[in-house]
Design an enzyme around this catalytic site. Structure first.
Site, mmCIF file in Angstrom:
data_model
loop_
_atom_site.group_PDB
_atom_site.id
_atom_site.type_symbol
_atom_site.label_atom_id
_atom_site.label_comp_id
_atom_site.label_asym_id
_atom_site.label_seq_id
_atom_site.Cartn_x
_atom_site.Cartn_y
_atom_site.Cartn_z
ATOM 1 N N ASP A 180 0.841 -1.194 0.000
ATOM 2 C CA ASP A 180 0.000 0.000 0.000
ATOM 3 C C ASP A 180 0.878 1.248 0.000
ATOM 4 O O ASP A 180 2.042 1.202 0.422
ATOM 5 C CB ASP A 180 -0.888 0.025 1.253
HETATM 6 N N1 URA Z 1 -1.328 -5.886 3.999
HETATM 7 C C1 URA Z 1 -1.794 -4.622 3.920
HETATM 8 O O1 URA Z 1 -2.857 -4.319 4.478
HETATM 9 N N2 URA Z 1 -1.082 -3.716 3.249
HETATM 10 C C2 URA Z 1 0.097 -3.988 2.658
HETATM 11 O O2 URA Z 1 0.713 -3.095 2.058
HETATM 12 C C3 URA Z 1 0.575 -5.300 2.735
HETATM 13 C C4 URA Z 1 -0.149 -6.243 3.413
#
Ligand code: URA
Length: 239
Positions: free
Chosen positions: A103
């Site tokens: 993310d």
């Molecule tokens: N889980 C998430 O919620 N975000 C990420 O970036 C990776 C795993």
């Protein structure tokens, strides 16, 4: 292949930098200083040395980035900078892309490569390549929360997560290991438990671990043993 093309496809120098280095006598071909940046060379057999370092012909690039917040794991985005903005431009020209997604506000280990088959195999759900994340949550996690994460829980869209290992360093901080990668998975797992992720950093991806000496935003090429370990994790023969 032209010498300057060879130096750019091996991600050693841009064409402009190559021309400058040739003019400064900093490039040799089989021990003799190169005369022109457009001089033809045989990439497989000629020995090219750039500023004292021997250049190997590489079909693919394998990079490890310590992703900072604020960058999207994509090669293009209309609104935000992508992780490619953190690398020299020559890698984008060679088709390097992020292997998997983090993310925008997740930090830590990101593999980038232009080896599509390796990436595809590492991300294939049936291979269960483990990914470890250091996290902080807003509210303390209970023993029941840990048991639910370890057993697998049902997300908002009805998906049942695979069992995940979790270790706490205190009641709000710990490390969770996933063997899958659904969209916003850890955030959604914590939301299912009426909690909230406040920090998330990936610390390993298969055999790769985030090097302690690689600052946030910095990258380096993978070492030969790291590349070999990735090929083993992907059950692929290294060409
Ligand atoms: N889980 C998430 O919620 N975000 C990420 O970036 C990776 C795993």
């Amino acid at each position: 292949m032209r010498l300057d093309k060879f130096l750019s496809v091996t991600a050693v120098a841009s064409r402009k930098e190559s021309a400058r280095a040739v003019r400064a006598g900093e490039v040799t071909i089989n021990g003799t200083p190169a005369r022109r940046a457009d001089e033809p060379i045989d990439p497989e057999n000629d020995r090219v040395v750039f500023r004292g370092v021997s250049v190997r012909y590489k079909a693919f690039d394998y990079l490890l980035l310590n992703k900072p917040e604020g960058y999207v794991s994509a090669t293009e985005d209309g609104k935000s900078p992508t992780v490619l903005a953190l690398l020299p431009e020559r890698f984008a020209a060679r088709g390097v892309f992020p292997c998997g997604r983090l993310d925008k506000n997740t930090t830590g280990l990101m593999l980038l490569t232009n080896n599509g088959e390796l990436s595809h195999r590492l991300l294939a759900p049936r291979r269960h390549v483990p990914k470890r994340y250091r996290f902080t949550v807003k509210f303390p996690l209970s023993a029941a929360d840990l048991a639910a994460i370890e057993a697998g829980l049902t997300l908002d869209d009805g998906y049942r997560t695979k069992p995940a290992a979790i270790e706490l360093s205190d009641e709000r901080n710990g490390v969770i290991t996933l063997v899958e990668g659904k969209y916003h998975q850890i955030k959604r797992m914590m939301e299912t438990l009426h909690n909230q992720i406040t920090a998330l950093e990936r610390v390993s991806f298969g055999p790769l671990t985030l090097p302690a000496d690689l600052p946030r935003g910095a990258w380096r090429e993978l070492k030969d043993d790291e590349i070999a370990a990735l090929f083993a994790a992907a059950e692929m023969d290294k060409q």
